[in-house]
Motif scaffolding. Structure first.
Motif, PDB file in Angstrom:
ATOM      1  N   VAL A 203      42.719   5.907  80.477  1.00 22.28           N
ATOM      2  CA  VAL A 203      41.468   6.117  81.213  1.00 22.28           C
ATOM      3  C   VAL A 203      40.349   5.765  80.247  1.00 22.28           C
ATOM      4  CG1 VAL A 203      40.030   7.798  82.410  1.00 22.28           C
ATOM      5  CG2 VAL A 203      42.529   7.954  82.571  1.00 22.28           C
ATOM      6  N   ILE A 204      39.618   4.699  80.577  1.00 21.46           N
ATOM      7  CA  ILE A 204      38.708   4.095  79.600  1.00 21.46           C
ATOM      8  C   ILE A 204      37.269   4.202  80.093  1.00 21.46           C
ATOM      9  CG2 ILE A 204      38.093   1.933  78.455  1.00 21.46           C
ATOM     10  CD1 ILE A 204      40.797   3.089  77.572  1.00 21.46           C
ATOM     11  N   LEU A 205      36.402   4.746  79.247  1.00 22.92           N
ATOM     12  CA  LEU A 205      35.046   5.015  79.702  1.00 22.92           C
ATOM     13  C   LEU A 205      33.968   4.290  78.903  1.00 22.92           C
ATOM     14  CD1 LEU A 205      35.531   8.836  80.400  1.00 22.92           C
ATOM     15  CD2 LEU A 205      35.851   6.924  81.961  1.00 22.92           C
ATOM     16  N   ASN A 206      34.350   3.442  77.965  1.00 21.86           N
ATOM     17  CA  ASN A 206      33.343   2.579  77.332  1.00 21.86           C
ATOM     18  C   ASN A 206      33.996   1.305  76.792  1.00 21.86           C
ATOM     19  OD1 ASN A 206      34.567   3.349  74.933  1.00 21.86           O
ATOM     20  ND2 ASN A 206      32.790   4.428  74.123  1.00 21.86           N
TER      21      ASN A 206
ATOM     22  N   TYR B 256      30.486  14.063  85.796  1.00 21.33           N
ATOM     23  CA  TYR B 256      31.088  12.760  85.490  1.00 21.33           C
ATOM     24  C   TYR B 256      32.582  12.827  85.219  1.00 21.33           C
ATOM     25  CZ  TYR B 256      31.990   8.360  83.075  1.00 21.33           C
ATOM     26  OH  TYR B 256      32.514   7.157  82.692  1.00 21.33           O
ATOM     27  N   ASN B 257      32.970  13.689  84.292  1.00 23.68           N
ATOM     28  CA  ASN B 257      34.391  13.648  83.923  1.00 23.68           C
ATOM     29  C   ASN B 257      35.288  14.164  85.054  1.00 23.68           C
ATOM     30  OD1 ASN B 257      33.700  16.316  83.588  1.00 23.68           O
ATOM     31  ND2 ASN B 257      34.729  16.571  81.614  1.00 23.68           N
TER      32      ASN B 257
ATOM     33  N   ALA C  64      32.440   5.488  88.529  1.00 24.07           N
ATOM     34  CA  ALA C  64      32.200   6.928  88.422  1.00 24.07           C
ATOM     35  C   ALA C  64      30.766   7.239  88.001  1.00 24.07           C
ATOM     36  CB  ALA C  64      33.187   7.538  87.432  1.00 24.07           C
ATOM     37  N   MET C  65      30.231   6.439  87.099  1.00 23.51           N
ATOM     38  CA  MET C  65      28.868   6.721  86.642  1.00 23.51           C
ATOM     39  C   MET C  65      27.881   6.548  87.794  1.00 23.51           C
ATOM     40  SD  MET C  65      27.329   7.864  84.002  1.00 23.51           S
ATOM     41  CE  MET C  65      28.024   7.501  82.403  1.00 23.51           C
ATOM     42  N   GLU C  66      28.093   5.492  88.585  1.00 20.09           N
ATOM     43  CA  GLU C  66      27.265   5.276  89.778  1.00 20.09           C
ATOM     44  C   GLU C  66      27.316   6.517  90.680  1.00 20.09           C
ATOM     45  OE1 GLU C  66      25.364   2.768  90.615  1.00 20.09           O
ATOM     46  OE2 GLU C  66      25.826   1.596  88.803  1.00 20.09           O
TER      47      GLU C  66
ATOM     48  N   GLY D 136      30.640  13.305  74.296  1.00 17.76           N
ATOM     49  CA  GLY D 136      29.612  13.761  75.230  1.00 17.76           C
ATOM     50  C   GLY D 136      29.915  13.403  76.670  1.00 17.76           C
ATOM     51  N   GLN D 137      30.875  12.493  76.885  1.00 19.33           N
ATOM     52  CA  GLN D 137      31.234  12.136  78.261  1.00 19.33           C
ATOM     53  C   GLN D 137      32.209  13.141  78.876  1.00 19.33           C
ATOM     54  OE1 GLN D 137      32.592   8.038  77.569  1.00 19.33           O
ATOM     55  NE2 GLN D 137      31.032   7.308  79.010  1.00 19.33           N
TER      56      GLN D 137
END
Lengths: 255, 178, 363
Positions: B71-74, B127-128, B114-116, B12-13
């Motif tokens: 590239v790490i998102l969690n 986002y992505n 990025a989320m900010e 979903g990201q």
């Protein structure tokens, strides 16, 4: 008067259809298959569709239908005739495609293919021989076997507790939006034969007119399997089979 | 030239589609490319990752033991992939939701927020692309024009009006890199 | 339509290649990890362009029997599925083989047995190459390692199927099915005309013409002498295919002292292992069977006379290794390494396995 006087064309009162060949049929004396084969051959001939017709033969007594009716045939796996017919018809819409199936093929192992082909409204005709028994394998119970009826796998008679109820599949198929014509006929009397022929003709015409799936159930005898003489079989069929499987149109949207 | 990347995060990201845009961009640049996703139900809410390899010569294995860039998102993905960055390689992570920051000293680590930035842009869908912008700035893999061309390929025509928004997001992402 | 460069998933490549080849019909049923084939075909609506029929069947069983009907009429028809669905199709596949009908079946393998997992596997090697359904028969089995080959093998598979009147299978796995790569789609061919079909397939059911006898497509023959004759005919076709159609790829085998043997996606993973080992000065190479049936026995017979050992790497518990050993007459030590249940081994595991079996290779 000698034989040459008798065989003059003007004296001809009956002829075997050209598409019914001279091979000796393997069907038992008294069996309904021979009559239905002849009707199919006649209808194809009368419609002039010989060069367009593809029959799908079942597994069961009619597995060798292609040996008798001189048209192109595909011999399907047990129960799969409606799927095979779907493949032929979808890719060759100009062809007249029909299946010829018994009660084991159509209403036991092939129920899924039958229902879904009918539900898609495939432009095919299904000729369904219902004699309440597996003839070819030696007289075992079919889904359509009547309650109490003796077969080699219900030697003491079909018990509802053990084997469930006789399956009347035609009314079930008539409920589907994809079917345009569902009828139940027989071939035990000249009148019945004529009605069955008309039904087959309508089914074939429906499929060529793109109206959806047509089903002609033919309540039939299996005197060998039923262990009766042909005459007794006809009587037994009228007295017993017709009660559970009454004759007549079940659905006809093409009036 | 050869670049072996993993992009990992939650389903979903936009992890898989970010990889896809990168792959299309590489195609626009006449590179060889492989895009190998983790597939299955985990796409729908669990973790998702995609391995993307860009190369100017034939690519053998589409699956890898270690990567030039992650590239790490969690957090789960960080735990799983931090150790799999090649020495001297690059780890880019979004600080959002990360409670245990990466600790390796033999790789280049970039924290991006990025989320900010997504919150500030009031556009969660960007986002992505923000992350992609940061990646492009750090690694200079491909020109932005190729990425825009790649976007055009991945987006159905009816969504092409979104391309300027995505371009903005990529540029925003580039500014996040300090 | 000329060649076209695209970035595609393996499954999408199969669908687009099918349209371009001029396939007449596709019949399928959704199952992971190959549903994109049916989805792509439905989205492309080829019935409006080439006239190709696409139908989602009620089951894999129905789908393969629709293929049977279509193939009987001389059309180019195909189906696709993944392992559990392919098991369901086996009855129909046996009938296709016995009726000498050309058709293409795609298996994008997942881990089994049973419902198993949706993750990649190569555990259907035996099923694909040794028959699969009942009776003595073979399929031509093609194992793609790239998305490009997913597209190309649609062409090759159909060409071979029609050449030998036998069903062909593309045996892929979840990796090649799900990954995206650059693909050059082969040039488009028009669908065959009615006349071309009649000429190419005089056996096809089309409606009996006055000029010929009835055509009957059947696998039934109760006369045992005739049934043996049929079987002998199938077998001589298979011998011919074995003679003509063995395909394989060699990678750095010229000076190799040890061989990796792998098919499909595993061959690519092994190539990377080999590159890494070559960098350390270890002389290893790869043989990749492209046709799993006919098995490329020739290359193993040849190379086994000069290498010191072979490691067969498969996503299964050891299936192709049997054919490798037979073809090489067990001349050299031959070992197997595989992961099961949908797990793909990492590169390190493969080289560890190699050094475990061949410790001398390090010297």
């Amino acid at each position: 008067m000698n034989i040459n006087d008798i065989i003059k064309p003007e004296n001809l009162v009956y002829a075997k259809p050209r598409l019914l060949n001279d091979n000796h049929m393997h069907y038992c004396p008294g069996c309904s298959h021979g009559v239905v084969h002849k009707l199919i051959a006649e209808v194809i001939e009368e419609m002039g569709m010989e060069d367009k017709t593809v029959g799908i033969a079942p597994v069961g007594c009619a597995v060798f239908a292609y040996n008798y009716v001189d048209i192109d045939w595909v011999e399907a796996a047990h129960g799969r005739a409606p799927a095979v017919a779907t493949g032929v018809k979808r890719l060759n819409p100009e062809n007249l495609v029909f299946t010829y199936q018994g009660d084991g093929d159509l209403s036991a192992i092939g129920t899924c293919e039958t229902i879904h082909a009918a539900n898609r409204g495939e432009n095919i005709a299904i000729i369904f021989i219902n004699n309440g028994i597996y003839g070819m394998t030696g007289g075992q119970m079919a889904p359509t076997t009547l309650e109490g009826m003796k077969t080699s796998t219900t030697p003491y008679g079909r018990s509802v507790d053990l084997n469930g109820y006789p399956l009347a599949i035609s009314p079930l198929l008539a409920q589907l939006d994809g079917t345009c014509y569902v009828t139940r006929q027989a071939v035990h009397t000249p009148v019945a034969v004529r009605k069955t022929k008309a039904a087959i003709r309508q089914a074939f015409e429906n499929s060529m007119n793109g109206l959806g799936t047509s089903l002609v159930e033919i309540v039939s005898t299996c005197n060998s399997g039923w262990k009766m003489t042909p005459a007794q079989s006809n009587k037994w069929m009228e007295e017993n089979m017709f009660k559970k499987y009454p004759l007549g149109d079940i659905k006809n949207t093409v009036k | 030239m050869k670049e072996e990347l993993i992009i990992a995060g939650f389903g979903g990201q936009g992890v898989l589609s970010m990889g896809k845009i990168l792959a299309y961009a590489a195609l626009m640049d006449n590179l060889e490319v492989t895009w190998m996703p983790s597939y299955g139900p985990e796409q729908r809410g669990g973790t998702a990752n995609v391995t993307v390899i860009l190369s100017d010569s034939e690519i053998s294995s589409p699956m890898l033991d270690d990567y030039d860039t992650a590239v790490i998102l969690n957090q789960q993905s960080l735990d799983k992939f931090e150790s799999k960055v090649k020495p001297g390689g690059t780890l880019i992570y979004d600080s959002y939701g990360i409670h245990k920051a990466p600790t390796r000293t033999d790789i280049n680590i970039y924290r991006i927020d990025a989320m900010e930035a997504t919150f500030e842009m009031e556009n969660a869908k960007a986002y992505n692309m923000i992350v992609l912008g940061a990646l492009l700035k750090i690694k200079n893999l491909l020109p932005v024009e190729s990425v825009i061309k790649g976007l055009k390929k991945t987006l159905p025509e009816r969504h092409h009006h979104l391309i300027p928004m995505n371009e903005d997001a990529i540029k925003r992402g580039m500014t996040l890199v300090k | 339509m000329n060649e076209e460069v695209k970035l595609l998933k393996g499954n999408e490549a199969i669908a687009l290649a099918a349209i371009r080849y001029g396939v007449d019909g596709y019949f399928g049923y959704p199952i992971t990890p190959q549903s994109e084939i049916l989805e792509t075909l439905e989205a492309e609506m080829p019935w409006d362009t080439t006239g190709m029929v696409v139908l989602q069947a009620e089951s894999e069983v129905a789908a393969i029997n629709m293929v049977y009907g279509g193939a009987a009429s001389g059309k180019a028809v195909m189906t696709s599925s993944s392992s559990p669905g392919i098991s369901l199709k086996q009855e129909g596949v046996s009938y296709l083989a016995a009726s000498e009908l050309p058709a293409l079946i795609v298996n994008v393998m997942r881990g089994g047995p049973g419902l198993g997992t949706i993750h990649p596997s190569q555990a259907d090697y035996f099923q694909a190459t040794k028959g699969g359904g009942h009776g003595d028969y073979h399929l031509i089995v093609l194992a793609p390692k790239t998305v490009q080959e997913m597209a190309d093998f649609v062409y090759l598979g159909f060409d071979l199927a029609f050449k030998y009147r036998t069903p062909a299978m593309i045996l892929a796995d979840g990796i090649v099915g799900q990954m995206m790569e650059k693909v050059v789609l082969p040039p488009a061919r028009p669908r065959r005309t009615k006349e071309q079909i009649a000429e190419q397939c005089p056996w096809a059911v089309t409606g009996k013409l006055a000029s010929r006898k009835q055509n009957v497509v059947t696998s039934l023959e109760l006369d045992t002498a005739k049934m043996e004759e049929n079987n002998n005919r199938f077998q001589s076709t298979y011998r011919l295919i074995e003679q003509n159609e063995q395909r394989y790829e060699e990678y750095l085998t010229d000076d190799a002292e040890y061989l990796f043997v792998a098919f499909g996606s595993m061959a690519r993973i092994c190539q990377k292992v080999i590159d890494d080992m070559r960098a350390q000065g270890i002389k290893v190479g790869l043989v990749r069977p492209i046709t799993l049936w006919p098995f490329p026995a020739e290359v193993f017979d040849r190379l086994s006379q000069k290498v010191k050992g072979m490691l067969v790497v498969e996503l299964n518990a050891g299936q192709m290794i049997e054919d490798v050993k037979l073809a090489s007459q067990c001349r050299v030590p031959t070992y197997h390494f595989g992961r099961l249940g949908g797990i793909v081994p990492n590169l390190g595991e493969i080289s560890d396995a190699f050094f475990k079996y061949f410790p001398d290779a390090k010297k």
